[in-house]
Scaffold this motif. Structure first.
Motif, PDB file in Angstrom:
ATOM      1  N   ASN A   1      52.383  96.819  -4.611  1.00 43.83           N
ATOM      2  CA  ASN A   1      54.504  96.591  -4.309  1.00 43.83           C
ATOM      3  C   ASN A   1      54.858  96.213  -3.671  1.00 43.83           C
ATOM      4  N   THR A   2      54.048  95.771  -2.608  1.00 39.23           N
ATOM      5  CA  THR A   2      55.095  95.013  -1.544  1.00 39.23           C
ATOM      6  C   THR A   2      54.268  93.221  -1.836  1.00 39.23           C
ATOM      7  N   LYS A   3      53.356  93.575  -1.907  1.00 38.70           N
ATOM      8  CA  LYS A   3      52.506  91.664  -2.979  1.00 38.70           C
ATOM      9  C   LYS A   3      53.717  91.333  -4.154  1.00 38.70           C
ATOM     10  N   ASN A   4      54.144  92.137  -4.907  1.00 37.52           N
ATOM     11  CA  ASN A   4      54.090  91.901  -5.976  1.00 37.52           C
ATOM     12  C   ASN A   4      56.164  92.011  -6.031  1.00 37.52           C
ATOM     13  N   GLN A   5      56.717  92.122  -4.802  1.00 38.36           N
ATOM     14  CA  GLN A   5      58.000  91.983  -4.987  1.00 38.36           C
ATOM     15  C   GLN A   5      59.020  91.057  -5.144  1.00 38.36           C
ATOM     16  N   HIS A   6      57.849  89.873  -5.338  1.00 36.06           N
ATOM     17  CA  HIS A   6      59.034  88.755  -6.258  1.00 36.06           C
ATOM     18  C   HIS A   6      58.578  88.445  -7.439  1.00 36.06           C
ATOM     19  N   LYS A   7      58.119  89.678  -7.978  1.00 34.42           N
ATOM     20  CA  LYS A   7      58.670  90.187  -9.155  1.00 34.42           C
ATOM     21  C   LYS A   7      59.560  90.983  -9.881  1.00 34.42           C
ATOM     22  N   MET A   8      59.998  91.859  -9.158  1.00 32.22           N
ATOM     23  CA  MET A   8      60.964  92.597  -9.343  1.00 32.22           C
ATOM     24  C   MET A   8      62.687  92.370  -8.711  1.00 32.22           C
ATOM     25  N   ASN A   9      61.944  91.798  -7.135  1.00 28.47           N
ATOM     26  CA  ASN A   9      63.565  91.409  -6.465  1.00 28.47           C
ATOM     27  C   ASN A   9      64.757  90.214  -7.252  1.00 28.47           C
ATOM     28  N   PRO A  10      65.536  89.833  -7.264  1.00 28.96           N
ATOM     29  CA  PRO A  10      66.774  88.677  -8.373  1.00 28.96           C
ATOM     30  C   PRO A  10      65.675  87.206  -7.185  1.00 28.96           C
ATOM     31  N   ILE A  11      65.654  86.438  -8.058  1.00 28.19           N
ATOM     32  CA  ILE A  11      65.218  84.868  -7.548  1.00 28.19           C
ATOM     33  C   ILE A  11      66.368  84.647  -6.585  1.00 28.19           C
ATOM     34  N   PRO A  12      65.381  84.358  -5.310  1.00 24.74           N
ATOM     35  CA  PRO A  12      66.292  83.960  -3.621  1.00 24.74           C
ATOM     36  C   PRO A  12      67.344  82.509  -4.047  1.00 24.74           C
TER      37      PRO A  12
END
Length: 263
Positions: free
Chosen positions: A242-253
């Protein structure tokens, strides 16, 4: 879960969204797995045009057979369903051949697997643009919002997600209600992106039932330290994924520029 009401809710939601978007229907990839079988059946039941696309890339015969059988059943039951096969094997091989040779390891395998998913996404959007269709996603809640088990800009690149608020077990429940074939219901889930076609459980290190349990525990504020044995192991694994893949789940910074620097 009130399966019939949930099913009808999703169908109504799909139809309303497409109508408000002035789109003509849906397109989605059919893999021979439970998620794409359920998602495609829900789209078909809207009465709107539903294009089912097979996109094999060195695909095992049993996956191809299940996909074809599912599409055949859909077309028998719904006049609004059409299908097409786009064999991307040669395209993928040619793409791979023009890339610099990399050292054979897990990272290379994963990069190529994700490339398969992105080729398929591009293909679906070709048909979406051609026919004014929406690309319907096939991800479930555990994959999309729990462990991030999908390819960014691959199978994660969709216009709408009809089953993304359903746990994997609930997808199966809806699948049984929709009379999805036993050969699909009984098949071990796999993403079909690797040559040796490992199951999702082999890749993730835990079953979907275990991951659903872990997702619930984390939402309750529990950590692996609150458990022992296999439960602690699964919850720790879930937290890592869940932590490693937050970049997929969150909006593009987005790098926001301070106002005073723009003056």
């Amino acid at each position: 879960m009130q399966t019939e009401k949930v099913t009808n809710h999703i169908i109504d939601w799909l139809k309303e969204y497409a109508t408000k978007s002035n789109m003509q229907g849906f397109v989605l990839g059919i893999s021979g797995g439970i998620d794409s079988a359920v998602a495609s059946t829900l789209c078909a039941k809207t009465g709107l045009r539903t294009l089912c696309v097979e996109m094999p890339i060195h695909q095992p015969a049993n996956q191809v057979t299940r996909a074809k059988n599912h599409i055949k059943a859909l077309k028998h039951n719904f006049a609004n369903v059409t299908n097409i096969t786009v064999d991307l094997t040669t395209t993928f091989d040619q793409f791979k051949d023009v890339l610099p040779a990399g050292e054979s390891n897990r990272l290379l395998d994963l990069s190529l697997a994700n490339s398969r998913a992105r080729l398929r996404m591009t293909t679906l959007y070709y048909f979406a643009g051609l026919h004014q269709y929406l690309v319907a996603g096939t991800g479930n809640k555990v994959e999309d919002f729990g462990v991030g088990f999908y390819t960014k800009y691959g199978d994660g690149g969709v216009d709408l997600s009809p089953i993304a608020d359903l746990m994997k077990s609930e997808v199966y429940e809806v699948g049984r209600y929709l009379n999805v074939a036993d050969e699909i219901l009984d098949a071990a889930p796999t993403d079909g992106l690797f040559e040796d076609s490992p199951s999702d459980e082999d890749q993730l290190g835990a079953s979907y039932d275990e991951l659903e349990w872990a997702m619930e525990q984390q939402e309750r504020g529990k950590t692996y330290k609150d458990f022992s044995g296999r439960e602690a192991e699964v919850l720790r694994l879930y937290h890592i994924l869940n932590t490693k893949n937050q970049h997929k789940m969150n909006p593009i910074p987005v790098c926001e520029i301070p106002v005073h620097l723009k003056k």
